[in-house]
Design an enzyme around this catalytic site. Structure first.
Site, PDB file in Angstrom:
ATOM      1  N   HIS A  99       0.903  -1.187  -0.036  1.00  0.00           N
ATOM      2  CA  HIS A  99       0.163  -0.084   0.274  1.00  0.00           C
ATOM      3  C   HIS A  99       0.907   1.242   0.055  1.00  0.00           C
ATOM      4  CE1 HIS A  99       0.603  -1.258   4.270  1.00  0.00           C
ATOM      5  NE2 HIS A  99       0.484   0.104   4.545  1.00  0.00           N
ATOM      6  N   HIS A 101       1.123   5.377   1.278  1.00  0.00           N
ATOM      7  CA  HIS A 101       0.595   6.167   2.061  1.00  0.00           C
ATOM      8  C   HIS A 101       0.566   7.507   1.530  1.00  0.00           C
ATOM      9  CE1 HIS A 101       0.991   3.827   5.852  1.00  0.00           C
ATOM     10  NE2 HIS A 101       1.759   3.136   4.951  1.00  0.00           N
TER      11      HIS A 101
END
Length: 141
Positions: A99, A101
């Site tokens: 992922h 940020h």
């Protein structure tokens, strides 16, 4: 389901969704470091940068750029954004579903990612570069 992000993708775990399309999901971080801290993840499970296809990483970056732009143009009044992928446990990755940020920043917000770090010097930059060049030559393009 052992991966919390996979559970979120299929709707088995709660999340505040910011954006969703066929391939990606953007959600607000459950432990935000700043207001608007968003996570961009592919819907398909990959662990980290080593097993994620380059086109998937590029798609994450493209969506992260859009979210960064939205943070600047919205009521969040961001002056900039930190955009980062923590790759592996040593790099503070805590959920092992890749992922990205996006952390909206405001001038003077006092958040510091490098607090306590000292400027370091590599005693042999050329040798370090050669180690990386040699390893890159062994990897497929």
């Amino acid at each position: 389901m052992s991966c919390v992000f996979c559970a979120i993708v299929v709707g088995d775990a709660p999340a505040v969704r910011v954006h969703e399309d066929d391939d990606y999901l953007a959600i607000l971080d459950i432990r935000p470091i700043v207001r608007g801290h968003t996570l961009v993840l592919p819907k398909r499970h990959y662990v980290d940068l080593t097993d994620t296809p380059p086109e998937t990483v590029a798609g994450m970056a493209k969506l992260g750029q859009r979210i960064s732009r939205a943070a600047r143009q919205s009521g969040l009044h961001a002056d900039g954004n930190n955009v980062v992928i923590n790759d592996g446990k040593a790099a503070f990755q805590s959920v092992f579903h890749i992922h990205l940020h996006v952390a909206p920043r405001q001038t003077g917000d006092k958040l510091s990612f490098a607090k306590g770090l000292v400027v370091r010097r590599d005693p042999d930059r050329e040798a370090t570069a050669q180690i990386l060049r040699d390893a890159l030559a062994e990897l497929p393009h």
